[in-house]
Design a protein around this motif. Sequence first.
Motif, PDB file in Angstrom:
ATOM      1  N   GLY A  36       3.110  15.199 -15.612  1.00  0.00           N
ATOM      2  CA  GLY A  36       2.180  14.694 -14.606  1.00  0.00           C
ATOM      3  C   GLY A  36       2.769  13.499 -13.875  1.00  0.00           C
ATOM      4  N   LEU A  37       2.313  13.269 -12.644  1.00  0.00           N
ATOM      5  CA  LEU A  37       2.855  12.207 -11.798  1.00  0.00           C
ATOM      6  C   LEU A  37       1.721  11.415 -11.168  1.00  0.00           C
ATOM      7  CD1 LEU A  37       5.068  10.839  -9.941  1.00  0.00           C
ATOM      8  CD2 LEU A  37       4.751  12.796  -8.398  1.00  0.00           C
ATOM      9  N   TYR A  38       1.898  10.096 -11.134  1.00  0.00           N
ATOM     10  CA  TYR A  38       0.974   9.298 -10.334  1.00  0.00           C
ATOM     11  C   TYR A  38       1.712   8.173  -9.625  1.00  0.00           C
ATOM     12  CZ  TYR A  38       0.526   5.589 -13.960  1.00  0.00           C
ATOM     13  OH  TYR A  38       0.747   4.577 -14.865  1.00  0.00           O
ATOM     14  N   PHE A  39       1.225   7.880  -8.432  1.00  0.00           N
ATOM     15  CA  PHE A  39       1.723   6.764  -7.636  1.00  0.00           C
ATOM     16  C   PHE A  39       0.703   5.634  -7.730  1.00  0.00           C
ATOM     17  CE2 PHE A  39       3.672  10.490  -5.765  1.00  0.00           C
ATOM     18  CZ  PHE A  39       4.956  10.074  -5.425  1.00  0.00           C
ATOM     19  N   VAL A  40       1.198   4.422  -7.880  1.00  0.00           N
ATOM     20  CA  VAL A  40       0.302   3.279  -7.940  1.00  0.00           C
ATOM     21  C   VAL A  40       0.856   2.159  -7.065  1.00  0.00           C
ATOM     22  CG1 VAL A  40       1.412   2.478 -10.070  1.00  0.00           C
ATOM     23  CG2 VAL A  40      -0.838   1.592  -9.446  1.00  0.00           C
ATOM     24  N   ASP A  78       0.837  -1.197   0.000  1.00  0.00           N
ATOM     25  CA  ASP A  78       0.000   0.000   0.000  1.00  0.00           C
ATOM     26  C   ASP A  78       0.873   1.248   0.000  1.00  0.00           C
ATOM     27  OD1 ASP A  78       0.141   1.106   3.011  1.00  0.00           O
ATOM     28  OD2 ASP A  78       0.078  -1.094   3.056  1.00  0.00           O
ATOM     29  N   LEU A  79       0.313   2.348  -0.505  1.00  0.00           N
ATOM     30  CA  LEU A  79       1.069   3.586  -0.623  1.00  0.00           C
ATOM     31  C   LEU A  79       1.463   4.154   0.730  1.00  0.00           C
ATOM     32  CD1 LEU A  79      -0.911   5.378  -3.483  1.00  0.00           C
ATOM     33  CD2 LEU A  79       1.327   4.274  -3.637  1.00  0.00           C
ATOM     34  N   LYS A  80       0.642   3.946   1.722  1.00  0.00           N
ATOM     35  CA  LYS A  80       0.893   4.520   3.042  1.00  0.00           C
ATOM     36  C   LYS A  80       2.220   4.066   3.630  1.00  0.00           C
ATOM     37  CE  LYS A  80      -1.059   4.677   7.713  1.00  0.00           C
ATOM     38  NZ  LYS A  80      -2.170   4.219   8.583  1.00  0.00           N
ATOM     39  N   SER A  81       2.563   2.807   3.438  1.00  0.00           N
ATOM     40  CA  SER A  81       3.768   2.267   4.080  1.00  0.00           C
ATOM     41  C   SER A  81       4.933   2.061   3.112  1.00  0.00           C
ATOM     42  CB  SER A  81       3.435   0.928   4.751  1.00  0.00           C
ATOM     43  OG  SER A  81       2.902   0.010   3.821  1.00  0.00           O
ATOM     44  N   ALA A  82       4.763   2.419   1.844  1.00  0.00           N
ATOM     45  CA  ALA A  82       5.813   2.171   0.847  1.00  0.00           C
ATOM     46  C   ALA A  82       7.038   3.040   1.093  1.00  0.00           C
ATOM     47  CB  ALA A  82       5.260   2.426  -0.548  1.00  0.00           C
ATOM     48  N   ARG A  83       8.214   2.454   0.906  1.00  0.00           N
ATOM     49  CA  ARG A  83       9.474   3.186   1.043  1.00  0.00           C
ATOM     50  C   ARG A  83      10.270   3.199  -0.265  1.00  0.00           C
ATOM     51  NH1 ARG A  83      11.070   4.068   6.286  1.00  0.00           N
ATOM     52  NH2 ARG A  83      13.291   4.064   5.668  1.00  0.00           N
ATOM     53  N   MET A  84       9.976   2.276  -1.150  1.00  0.00           N
ATOM     54  CA  MET A  84      10.692   2.173  -2.418  1.00  0.00           C
ATOM     55  C   MET A  84       9.686   2.169  -3.570  1.00  0.00           C
ATOM     56  SD  MET A  84      14.019   1.844  -1.774  1.00  0.00           S
ATOM     57  CE  MET A  84      14.686   0.991  -3.194  1.00  0.00           C
ATOM     58  N   PHE A  85      10.004   2.896  -4.639  1.00  0.00           N
ATOM     59  CA  PHE A  85       9.144   2.960  -5.816  1.00  0.00           C
ATOM     60  C   PHE A  85       9.958   2.688  -7.075  1.00  0.00           C
ATOM     61  CE2 PHE A  85       6.946   5.487  -2.662  1.00  0.00           C
ATOM     62  CZ  PHE A  85       5.604   5.202  -2.873  1.00  0.00           C
ATOM     63  N   ASN A  86       9.315   2.035  -8.040  1.00  0.00           N
ATOM     64  CA  ASN A  86       9.913   1.823  -9.356  1.00  0.00           C
ATOM     65  C   ASN A  86       9.414   2.899 -10.310  1.00  0.00           C
ATOM     66  OD1 ASN A  86      11.335  -0.610  -8.749  1.00  0.00           O
ATOM     67  ND2 ASN A  86       9.368  -1.682  -8.777  1.00  0.00           N
TER      68      ASN A  86
END
Length: 299
Positions: free
Chosen positions: A75-79, A9-17
């Motif tokens: 534009g930016l989005y988190f998924v 989930d986005l709330k606890s994420a620390r790393m993103f691709n």
Amino acid sequence: MLELSCEGDLKSARMFNRSFGGDTLNTAVAAARLGSSATYITRIGSDPFALALQELILKENIQLFPQRAGKGQTGLYFVAVNHDGNREFTYYRSNSAASQLGPEDINPDLIKSAKIVYASGITMAISDSARKAVVKAFKIAREAGIMTAFDPNYREALWPSVEKMMDALNEILPLVDVFLPSFPEDTGMLINFNKPEQVVDYFLFKGVKLVVVKAGPHGCYLGFRKEIQHIPAMPIKAIDTTGAGDAFNGGFLHGLITEESLLNCAKLGITTASLKVLNRGSASAMPARDAVYSRAFSH
């Protein structure tokens, strides 16, 4: 848009691709990888990510028009992708470069040179000028006898109200030849029918020539000349459903361009979407031509 994805989930994420996506871009990439010639009409920003986005588009052999910078940022989005392949989105796209698209960016000669002109409800939602650009392009296409295709792709966060979305839909629908809604994501909010067949009937009655209702694991429903045909989905276990509907659109429209039967168009759409969801990401995860054709027509 710039896509930053994570597991969980986005709330606890620390790393993103990092990758890139966006519904119309995903569709263009899907069709191009199958062999269609595609031109993408948009505005690219001037920030560091914009150059990488432009390189991705051109690497996919997609022509970019107009090739001038927009005023805004990319534009930016988190998924976040859950264990069952479903997603959680958060968008940051207000005043993005793409939202600067306007009627002045629509080249009539370019529209008239196409076999299909495609757009989505998201394009109409991101700004008033972008909405006008879509309408202008579709009007030119209609007057020139060019096929038009439209996916409502309703996103509640992008519209002030359902009524505003319906206003836009009612504006564009008389200019649409191929309508590609998702069930129940689009139709449940917009027209409140609980069966895909009802959705097909409704939009055929509204004057659309070809209605293709995407129903995820239930395949799709084709409506043409008052007849409805159900094409089942492929049995697969999804890893990431981001861009699945866009992948279907790319496969289906590629089939129309290459003059396949409607059944084969549906098979191409379903197979493209099915192979896409086996991999993470959106545009980058669109499958190659050989993989799609070998699976779509293996029976």
